[in-house]
Motif scaffolding. Structure first.
Motif, PDB file in Angstrom:
ATOM      1  N   THR A  83       0.638  -1.321  -0.100  1.00 35.62           N
ATOM      2  CA  THR A  83       0.030   0.065   0.187  1.00 35.62           C
ATOM      3  C   THR A  83       0.916   1.139   0.026  1.00 35.62           C
ATOM      4  OG1 THR A  83      -0.196  -0.162   2.297  1.00 35.62           O
ATOM      5  CG2 THR A  83      -1.891  -1.143   1.315  1.00 35.62           C
ATOM      6  N   ARG A  84       2.112   0.954  -0.269  1.00 32.42           N
ATOM      7  CA  ARG A  84       3.167   2.040  -0.171  1.00 32.42           C
ATOM      8  C   ARG A  84       3.282   2.947   0.918  1.00 32.42           C
ATOM      9  NH1 ARG A  84       5.023   2.520  -5.406  1.00 32.42           N
ATOM     10  NH2 ARG A  84       5.755   4.390  -5.236  1.00 32.42           N
ATOM     11  N   HIS A  85       3.105   2.358   2.031  1.00 34.91           N
ATOM     12  CA  HIS A  85       3.510   2.944   3.160  1.00 34.91           C
ATOM     13  C   HIS A  85       4.900   2.574   3.594  1.00 34.91           C
ATOM     14  CE1 HIS A  85      -1.167   3.340   3.372  1.00 34.91           C
ATOM     15  NE2 HIS A  85      -0.906   4.739   4.026  1.00 34.91           N
ATOM     16  N   PHE A  86       5.867   3.154   3.000  1.00 34.96           N
ATOM     17  CA  PHE A  86       7.370   2.537   2.935  1.00 34.96           C
ATOM     18  C   PHE A  86       8.001   2.537   4.352  1.00 34.96           C
ATOM     19  CE2 PHE A  86       7.205   3.667  -1.837  1.00 34.96           C
ATOM     20  CZ  PHE A  86       6.897   2.308  -2.130  1.00 34.96           C
ATOM     21  N   LEU A  87       7.587   3.849   4.908  1.00 34.64           N
ATOM     22  CA  LEU A  87       8.461   3.815   6.499  1.00 34.64           C
ATOM     23  C   LEU A  87       7.640   2.962   7.392  1.00 34.64           C
ATOM     24  CD1 LEU A  87       8.723   7.872   6.890  1.00 34.64           C
ATOM     25  CD2 LEU A  87      10.526   6.013   6.362  1.00 34.64           C
ATOM     26  N   ASP A  88       6.525   2.709   7.338  1.00 28.71           N
ATOM     27  CA  ASP A  88       5.744   1.718   8.158  1.00 28.71           C
ATOM     28  C   ASP A  88       6.246   0.241   7.781  1.00 28.71           C
ATOM     29  OD1 ASP A  88       3.990   3.199   9.735  1.00 28.71           O
ATOM     30  OD2 ASP A  88       3.164   3.818   8.013  1.00 28.71           O
ATOM     31  N   GLU A 123      22.173  -5.465   7.345  1.00 29.03           N
ATOM     32  CA  GLU A 123      23.543  -4.315   7.000  1.00 29.03           C
ATOM     33  C   GLU A 123      22.801  -3.715   5.724  1.00 29.03           C
ATOM     34  OE1 GLU A 123      28.068  -4.345   8.161  1.00 29.03           O
ATOM     35  OE2 GLU A 123      27.483  -5.493   6.664  1.00 29.03           O
ATOM     36  N   GLU A 124      22.372  -4.467   4.663  1.00 32.73           N
ATOM     37  CA  GLU A 124      22.220  -3.865   3.493  1.00 32.73           C
ATOM     38  C   GLU A 124      21.017  -3.057   3.709  1.00 32.73           C
ATOM     39  OE1 GLU A 124      21.745  -7.183   0.869  1.00 32.73           O
ATOM     40  OE2 GLU A 124      23.908  -7.441   0.534  1.00 32.73           O
ATOM     41  N   LEU A 125      19.800  -3.551   4.277  1.00 34.13           N
ATOM     42  CA  LEU A 125      18.677  -2.814   4.525  1.00 34.13           C
ATOM     43  C   LEU A 125      18.950  -1.426   5.438  1.00 34.13           C
ATOM     44  CD1 LEU A 125      15.827  -2.687   4.812  1.00 34.13           C
ATOM     45  CD2 LEU A 125      15.578  -3.709   7.056  1.00 34.13           C
ATOM     46  N   VAL A 126      19.874  -1.516   6.427  1.00 34.56           N
ATOM     47  CA  VAL A 126      19.871  -0.282   7.266  1.00 34.56           C
ATOM     48  C   VAL A 126      21.157   0.900   6.416  1.00 34.56           C
ATOM     49  CG1 VAL A 126      21.189   0.595   9.334  1.00 34.56           C
ATOM     50  CG2 VAL A 126      19.511  -1.523   9.473  1.00 34.56           C
ATOM     51  N   ASN A 127      21.997   0.390   5.822  1.00 39.82           N
ATOM     52  CA  ASN A 127      23.185   1.012   5.386  1.00 39.82           C
ATOM     53  C   ASN A 127      23.157   1.285   3.676  1.00 39.82           C
ATOM     54  OD1 ASN A 127      24.352   1.148   7.823  1.00 39.82           O
ATOM     55  ND2 ASN A 127      25.607  -0.875   7.499  1.00 39.82           N
ATOM     56  N   GLU A 180      12.080   2.057  -1.007  1.00 34.84           N
ATOM     57  CA  GLU A 180      11.150   1.112  -1.558  1.00 34.84           C
ATOM     58  C   GLU A 180      12.112   0.043  -2.384  1.00 34.84           C
ATOM     59  OE1 GLU A 180       7.922   1.184  -5.234  1.00 34.84           O
ATOM     60  OE2 GLU A 180       9.214   2.961  -5.007  1.00 34.84           O
ATOM     61  N   LYS A 181      13.264   0.422  -2.900  1.00 37.15           N
ATOM     62  CA  LYS A 181      14.012  -0.564  -3.673  1.00 37.15           C
ATOM     63  C   LYS A 181      14.783  -1.475  -2.444  1.00 37.15           C
ATOM     64  CE  LYS A 181      15.870  -2.296  -7.174  1.00 37.15           C
ATOM     65  NZ  LYS A 181      15.176  -2.823  -8.368  1.00 37.15           N
ATOM     66  N   ARG A 182      15.242  -0.933  -1.471  1.00 35.13           N
ATOM     67  CA  ARG A 182      16.097  -1.728  -0.389  1.00 35.13           C
ATOM     68  C   ARG A 182      14.839  -2.626   0.110  1.00 35.13           C
ATOM     69  NH1 ARG A 182      17.914   2.329   4.252  1.00 35.13           N
ATOM     70  NH2 ARG A 182      17.274   4.080   2.894  1.00 35.13           N
ATOM     71  N   LEU A 183      13.450  -2.425   0.455  1.00 33.55           N
ATOM     72  CA  LEU A 183      12.397  -3.234   0.759  1.00 33.55           C
ATOM     73  C   LEU A 183      12.115  -4.283  -0.224  1.00 33.55           C
ATOM     74  CD1 LEU A 183      10.207  -0.646   2.736  1.00 33.55           C
ATOM     75  CD2 LEU A 183      11.413  -2.579   3.697  1.00 33.55           C
ATOM     76  N   GLU A 184      12.159  -3.879  -1.360  1.00 34.24           N
ATOM     77  CA  GLU A 184      11.742  -4.669  -2.394  1.00 34.24           C
ATOM     78  C   GLU A 184      12.816  -5.981  -2.589  1.00 34.24           C
ATOM     79  OE1 GLU A 184      11.342  -4.779  -7.226  1.00 34.24           O
ATOM     80  OE2 GLU A 184      10.893  -2.801  -6.328  1.00 34.24           O
TER      81      GLU A 184
END
Length: 288
Positions: free
Chosen positions: A142-147, A191-195, A201-205
């Protein structure tokens, strides 16, 4: 500061209700292990009016905290892993009183980490992992990326704890330091998620793709406690599962966990007719 606290713990040691006393000294200037206190005095008792009683002391420029905890409360913390500092205090603190080797036996049990206790802990962590992962995915879609990011960080934390328990260790306060040694793949993902410099969006994907495999590979071990209990009967209602004395520890995330296991084909469903036309009870079972 131990000398200053001696009259306090000696008085407690003389009481038949006291099972053991441990002193934990601060090792570093900024230490999360002792909640910033210079000394922790842990007193385990059989029974008390309150399951936890905490008192703070100060002497010159130093401070100490006394934690008086009932045996029942301590056992619950150790089972649920909901107070990780307690494991550290028990394993590495200095024993100053030990009735019938209570603390010493507890240490042996913590180090051996019986597989039965590990299975319940893994069930708890796996249920939390699935809850956070599914919620994170829903927010992402639903594109709530921070949540979504918040839930994914928590899901990775539960995945890390699950990996540590699976390898026969208790998750410490510094769990990522453990995971770096035990499961570097999960550490790298975190590490990849945080740094990463990619967009959130791309990181989460990318992370959802990688997590799918890591979660799938741990489904059997993570759900083994629930599956073992469900195998004892032909079928279960949700209420029966929810109030089972062992499953109740992770009942808050049970519905999501069961739906995940149905999707993976691990848990099967059976529809049983009710008095209402076209309405069925839903029962759950494990296929032999």
């Amino acid at each position: 500061m131990e000398d200053i606290l001696r009259p306090i713990y000696q008085e407690r040691a003389s009481q038949p209700n006291t099972l053991g006393i441990v002193i934990m000294e601060k090792r570093e200037k900024q230490s999360p292990i002792t909640d910033t206190f210079d000394t922790i005095l842990l007193i385990v008792v059989k029974e008390a009016e309150h399951p936890v009683f905490i008192k703070h002391y100060t002497y010159e420029d130093r401070k100490a905290a006394m934690h008086l905890v009932t045996e029942k409360q301590l056992n619950e913390w150790l089972l649920l892993g909901s107070n990780r500092k307690m494991v550290e205090w028990l394993l590495t603190g200095k024993i100053v009183f030990d009735r019938n080797e209570y603390i010493d036996n507890l240490r042996t049990e913590l180090k051996d980490f019986p597989f039965y206790g590990r299975k319940i802990k893994m069930g708890i962590e796996f249920a939390k992992l699935i809850r956070r992962y599914m919620d994170g995915k829903a927010f992402f879609e639903t594109r709530h990326f921070l949540d979504a990011y918040n839930h994914v960080v928590h899901s990775l934390h539960h995945l890390a704890r699950l990996a540590v328990i699976e390898n026969g260790f208790h998750p410490e306060v510094t769990v990522w330091n453990q995971v770096k040694q035990i499961e570097p793949e999960i550490y790298k993902l975190y590490e990849e998620l945080v740094n990463s410099e990619e967009s959130i969006e791309k990181r989460l994907e990318l992370l959802f793709l990688a997590s799918e495999f890591l979660i799938h590979s741990r489904t059997e071990i993570g759900a083994s406690h629930l599956i073992g209990i469900m195998s004892d009967k032909n079928e279960w209602s949700f209420q029966e599962l929810q109030f089972h004395p062992e499953i109740s520890y992770y009942s808050v995330d049970l519905a999501v966990m069961i739906e995940f296991l149905i999707e993976k084909g691990t848990v099967k469903t059976r529809a049983v007719e009710t008095k209402g036309k076209g309405i069925y009870h839903r029962y759950y079972f494990i296929e032999d």
